[in-house]
Design a protein around this motif. Structure first.
Motif, PDB file in Angstrom:
ATOM      1  N   ARG A 175       0.383  -1.044  -0.108  1.00  0.00           N
ATOM      2  CA  ARG A 175       0.210  -0.262   0.003  1.00  0.00           C
ATOM      3  C   ARG A 175       0.705   0.947  -0.020  1.00  0.00           C
ATOM      4  O   ARG A 175       0.777   1.849  -0.708  1.00  0.00           O
ATOM      5  CB  ARG A 175      -0.624   0.261   1.505  1.00  0.00           C
ATOM      6  CG  ARG A 175      -1.891  -1.170   0.878  1.00  0.00           C
ATOM      7  CD  ARG A 175      -3.426  -0.807   2.263  1.00  0.00           C
ATOM      8  NE  ARG A 175      -4.061  -2.193   2.209  1.00  0.00           N
ATOM      9  CZ  ARG A 175      -5.346  -2.402   2.735  1.00  0.00           C
ATOM     10  NH1 ARG A 175      -5.740  -1.657   3.716  1.00  0.00           N
ATOM     11  NH2 ARG A 175      -6.704  -3.440   2.233  1.00  0.00           N
TER      12      ARG A 175
ATOM     13  N   LEU B 161       0.981   4.236  -2.846  1.00  0.00           N
ATOM     14  CA  LEU B 161       0.984   5.289  -2.809  1.00  0.00           C
ATOM     15  C   LEU B 161       2.125   6.238  -3.339  1.00  0.00           C
ATOM     16  O   LEU B 161       2.102   7.375  -4.293  1.00  0.00           O
ATOM     17  CB  LEU B 161       1.189   6.011  -1.114  1.00  0.00           C
ATOM     18  CG  LEU B 161       0.380   5.751  -0.236  1.00  0.00           C
ATOM     19  CD1 LEU B 161       0.253   5.969   1.470  1.00  0.00           C
ATOM     20  CD2 LEU B 161      -1.409   7.008  -0.700  1.00  0.00           C
TER      21      LEU B 161
ATOM     22  N   VAL C 168      -3.274   0.886  -7.873  1.00  0.00           N
ATOM     23  CA  VAL C 168      -4.156   1.236  -6.112  1.00  0.00           C
ATOM     24  C   VAL C 168      -5.037   0.075  -5.779  1.00  0.00           C
ATOM     25  O   VAL C 168      -4.691  -0.902  -4.617  1.00  0.00           O
ATOM     26  CB  VAL C 168      -4.825   2.604  -6.074  1.00  0.00           C
ATOM     27  CG1 VAL C 168      -5.845   2.696  -4.998  1.00  0.00           C
ATOM     28  CG2 VAL C 168      -3.942   3.200  -6.414  1.00  0.00           C
TER      29      VAL C 168
ATOM     30  N   LEU D  47      -4.182   5.026   5.465  1.00  0.00           N
ATOM     31  CA  LEU D  47      -3.535   4.374   4.044  1.00  0.00           C
ATOM     32  C   LEU D  47      -4.795   5.352   3.355  1.00  0.00           C
ATOM     33  O   LEU D  47      -4.704   5.294   2.554  1.00  0.00           O
ATOM     34  CB  LEU D  47      -3.037   3.165   4.307  1.00  0.00           C
ATOM     35  CG  LEU D  47      -1.830   2.880   5.384  1.00  0.00           C
ATOM     36  CD1 LEU D  47      -1.814   1.277   5.320  1.00  0.00           C
ATOM     37  CD2 LEU D  47      -0.888   3.383   4.225  1.00  0.00           C
TER      38      LEU D  47
ATOM     39  N   THR E  17      -4.331   8.780   3.377  1.00  0.00           N
ATOM     40  CA  THR E  17      -3.499   9.255   2.878  1.00  0.00           C
ATOM     41  C   THR E  17      -3.553   8.876   1.209  1.00  0.00           C
ATOM     42  O   THR E  17      -3.214   9.732   0.595  1.00  0.00           O
ATOM     43  CB  THR E  17      -2.709   8.124   2.730  1.00  0.00           C
ATOM     44  OG1 THR E  17      -2.615   8.616   4.205  1.00  0.00           O
ATOM     45  CG2 THR E  17      -0.959   8.976   2.539  1.00  0.00           C
ATOM     46  N   LEU E  18      -4.212   7.769   0.691  1.00  0.00           N
ATOM     47  CA  LEU E  18      -4.265   7.688  -0.426  1.00  0.00           C
ATOM     48  C   LEU E  18      -5.410   8.698  -1.352  1.00  0.00           C
ATOM     49  O   LEU E  18      -5.316   9.174  -2.815  1.00  0.00           O
ATOM     50  CB  LEU E  18      -4.769   6.222  -1.060  1.00  0.00           C
ATOM     51  CG  LEU E  18      -5.282   5.778  -1.806  1.00  0.00           C
ATOM     52  CD1 LEU E  18      -4.388   5.979  -3.384  1.00  0.00           C
ATOM     53  CD2 LEU E  18      -6.328   4.435  -2.039  1.00  0.00           C
TER      54      LEU E  18
ATOM     55  N   GLN F 236      -3.435  11.735  -1.849  1.00  0.00           N
ATOM     56  CA  GLN F 236      -2.763  11.883  -2.596  1.00  0.00           C
ATOM     57  C   GLN F 236      -2.649  12.309  -4.111  1.00  0.00           C
ATOM     58  O   GLN F 236      -2.511  12.976  -4.963  1.00  0.00           O
ATOM     59  CB  GLN F 236      -1.713  10.615  -2.307  1.00  0.00           C
ATOM     60  CG  GLN F 236      -0.100  10.623  -3.331  1.00  0.00           C
ATOM     61  CD  GLN F 236       0.930  11.253  -2.727  1.00  0.00           C
ATOM     62  OE1 GLN F 236       0.871  11.577  -2.066  1.00  0.00           O
ATOM     63  NE2 GLN F 236       1.024  12.325  -4.025  1.00  0.00           N
TER      64      GLN F 236
END
Length: 744
Positions: free
Chosen positions: A401, A405, A429, A503, A506-507, A510
């Motif tokens: 993961r 990213l 992803v 996560l 954050t993905l 991003q």
């Protein structure tokens, strides 16, 4: 990864690796520690700790432990010297130590017990050698089986048990057995290659049969009275192998040394046990040379033999209790090829376990149970393997993961279209996060990015406008924002660890940044490319400092082109027709320049200037410019042909259209941003550019004229017609020029 199980990727692998042969141990696994002082080996030689983890004892104590081990081995020899130097005599002034104590039943049962232990060890190691198909383990098993057999024969010949008195076979059985065992011990210590190991394995059955035959013949010869000299009464001075006994001592010492060197490379308790055992067997051979039957010095070598074999048995027992299985007790003794094969099997098993755990699949028997059966693991070991596999699976999932990213961030670069960015990022992803769905805002409504896909649950755009994720059954929907406004939604399946929520957020962040960058670059690219060459636009987008005033002297090839007859045409038509004519010719000419890597610097009325080798370096810039010039003339010819057809059809006026003429020249020029802080442009100045402009004015309509400097750099065959040395305006020296008709 679960918060209750903080095992990292490397720790998870260590958990399994420290059960494999040939690996150093951690404080949690002293049975394989680099240092010998464990519960299984209380006195063992020291050596530098090779474990990557903290050694069982501080490194400074390793030499001390080695010294202690040597002292322990020296004590029996010191005792033997004391006993032999103080025999029992009639002199009251001396100290008598080597007393005689003859108790036949005690001797018989002691020998019987030690032979049984030896036989069990030999059987276990033989079983391990068959399971691993390892030549060294087979040879070590013969060490114990041969000594066990002759030890038993020595015990059966004990006086007053089955025979009336001592015989020659009683005294010789054990030295002969130890000598045979020393040969096997020496061979076991050798670093056998694959061919030699295969030869030993092929000889297993003959060697076992030969050893059994020798022991049967010896037993009959020594236990049947009057049959052979071995059953004859024992002479008063006893019997021994004499100087031949020294051979076995040397062989045991060499075997112990080779095992110690193996231990330095591959620390393990069982190796320390074998080193100690071989050293004690060598001492037993020394003690047995005294032939003082039933004296304490004679009993000493029995004690040494007992300790030699009991030490290995106790070490194996301790490791068995720790491991809960006998499957890998002696793996550390195996040859390096076997160790690599075992490690590969364990790694394959762990990968299989991790793969099943990551896919979360269930197919009949649990994978941990299947691995336990394959590797003969106990329930406890299977549980440890299962926990290690889960920890490793979680760690790898986390790594995947994070890598996804990084991939998304790396794809958000200059020149990547939004659709390409989103498709590529979504594919990557999904490999790490599972069934991720993407929706984009269109007319105030969230629309699935890929046709036929929906979200995991219907979430209106208004619910995401606040910028907070919205949970839906089995997933969480995260908002995607561009310039602070909702631009889309990312639906991420709910993970199994506490890190997954962070996560996923954050993905989404991003991907929002990547989407905003892609749209911004798209806008800039569209704006820049409409007013400047793609190379200049790309250069400015990648490094805005390139827009600063200034320049550098470069060798360039300049291409000048204009339309011959433009002035006359302009006087006779309307402004609209002039613009249409210019656009049609430039529409045809520009792709020819850009397709050959040129940079269009400016349009001035009907003329244009293009550069090659600036701003991007091009070793073949002269040839590129020549090709571009010829392509322009062919494209202009097609335009003229179209115009003639249109004139014939009456759709345009019948006034003759102008034609392109092109001049090309190579040389140094000052290239950079020229102008003022308020207004500037990318341009080139220098004699090379001026000469190109002069050559263009000399060219006939529909032709290309190049200078000598450009001609000299053409690598391909060219169809040229020389124009000779020309006097050009503003030039003191003549310039040789050519008409370029074609280029191979």
């Amino acid at each position: 990864m679960p918060s209750s199980d903080p095992t990292t990727h490397s720790e998870a692998e260590t958990t399994v690796a420290m059960r494999l042969p040939g690996t150093t141990a951690t404080p949690a696994d002293p049975a394989t520690a680099g240092g010998p002082a464990t519960s299984a080996d209380p006195a063992a030689p020291g050596g530098p700790a090779t474990s990557a983890d903290a050694p069982f004892l501080p490194p400074a104590t390793q030499p001390v432990r080695g010294v202690v081990w040597l002292i322990h081995l020296a004590l029996p020899m010191l005792g033997l010297w004391l006993l032999l130097s103080h025999p029992v005599d009639q002199d009251p002034a001396t100290i008598d130590l080597d007393h005689k104590w003859q108790h036949n039943p005690s001797h018989f049962w002691l020998i019987l017990a030690v032979a049984g232990v030896n036989l069990a060890l030999g059987a276990l190691i033989s079983q391990a050698s068959a399971r691993r198909r390892d030549a060294r383990l087979f040879l070590v098993s013969l060490v114990f089986l041969s000594s066990a057999g002759f030890f038993l024969l020595h015990g059966l010949a004990t006086p007053k048990i089955f025979l009336d008195g001592g015989t020659a076979g009683f005294d010789l059985a054990q030295p002969v057995g130890l000598t045979i065992a020393s040969v096997f011990a020496f061979l076991a210590g050798l670093p056998l290659d694959e061919r030699q190991a295969t030869t030993v394995l092929r000889a297993q059955l003959p060697l076992r049969a030969l050893l059994a035959t020798i022991m049967i013949i010896w037993g009959v010869a020594s236990l049947v009275p009057g049959l052979t000299p071995l059953s004859d009464p024992l002479p008063p001075e006893g019997l021994g192998l004499g100087p031949f006994g020294l051979i076995s001592i040397v062989l045991y010492a060499a075997a112990a040394l080779m095992m110690f060197l193996l231990h330095r490379k591959r620390p393990a308790a069982v190796l320390i046990s074998l080193i100690t055992s071989f050293a004690l067997l060598a001492e037993a051979m020394i003690a047995g040379m005294s032939h003082h039957n039933w004296h304490l010095s004679w009993w000493l070598w029995h004690v040494l033999l007992t300790f030699a074999f009991a030490f290995v048995a106790y070490s194996a027992y301790i490791q068995f209790r720790r491991e809960g299985s006998s499957a890998g007790l002696f793996d550390a003794v195996a040859l390096q090829a076997t160790v690599r094969r075992i490690q590969a099997q364990y790694e394959q098993a762990l990968e299989e376990l991790v793969g099943h755990l990551r896919r979360r699949t269930e197919s009949g028997v649990p994978v941990a149970t299947r691995l336990a059966g394959r590797f003969r693991l106990t329930e406890g070991q299977a549980a440890v393997l299962d926990r290690a596999g889960k920890a490793l699976a979680d760690e790898r999932e986390l790594s995947d993961r994070l890598a996804a990213l990084v991939h998304v961030g790396g794809r958000a670069r200059v020149g990547l279209a939004e659709s390409e960015l989103l498709t590529d990022s979504l594919d990557r992803v999904r490999q790490a996060y599972g069934d991720v769905r993407l929706s984009l805002m269109q007319d105030g409504v969230l629309v699935p990015y890929q046709a036929g896909e929906g979200t995991h649950g219907e979430v209106p755009a208004t619910a995401l406008a606040a910028g907070r994720p919205v949970p839906v059954p089995g997933a969480v929907v995260h908002p995607l924002t561009v310039k602070g406004r909702l631009a889309g939604a990312l639906t991420v399946p709910i993970g199994t660890t506490s890190q997954d929520e962070a996560l996923a957020a954050t993905l989404a962040s991003q991907l929002s940044i990547a989407l905003e960058n892609a749209r911004l670059y798209g806008e800039l690219d569209t704006l820049f490319r409409a007013y400047m060459s793609p190379d200049v636009a790309q250069s400015l987008l990648a490094d805005p400092n390139r827009a600063a005033l200034g320049g550098s002297l470069l060798e360039v090839t300049a291409l000048f082109a204009d339309l011959r007859g433009f002035t006359t045409f302009s006087e006779r038509v309307s402004p609209g027709e002039i613009v249409e004519m210019l656009n049609r010719f430039h529409t045809a000419a520009v792709p020819c320049i850009l397709g050959n890597g040129g940079t269009i610097v400016q349009f001035v009325g009907d003329a244009l200037l293009a550069l090659f080798n600036a701003p991007a370096a091009q070793p073949d810039h002269a040839e590129r410019a020549a090709h571009a010039a010829l392509d322009m003339q062919r494209a202009a010819a097609r335009v003229n042909a179209e115009v003639l057809r249109e004139q014939a059809a009456g759709s345009v006026s019948d006034i003759e259209w102008p034609q392109f003429r092109v001049g090309v020249n190579t040389g140094p020029a000052l290239v950079g941003n020229i102008g003022s802080p308020e207004f500037r442009g990318f341009n080139a100045m220098g004699d090379a550019v001026n000469v190109a402009a002069r050559l263009q004015t000399l060219a006939e309509p529909g032709t290309v004229v190049i200078g000598q400097s450009t001609r000299d750099l053409l690598a391909s065959p060219a169809d040229l017609r020389s124009l000779g040395d020309l006097n050009l305006k503003g030039k003191d020296q003549t310039v040789h020029a050519y008409v370029l008709n074609s280029l191979g």
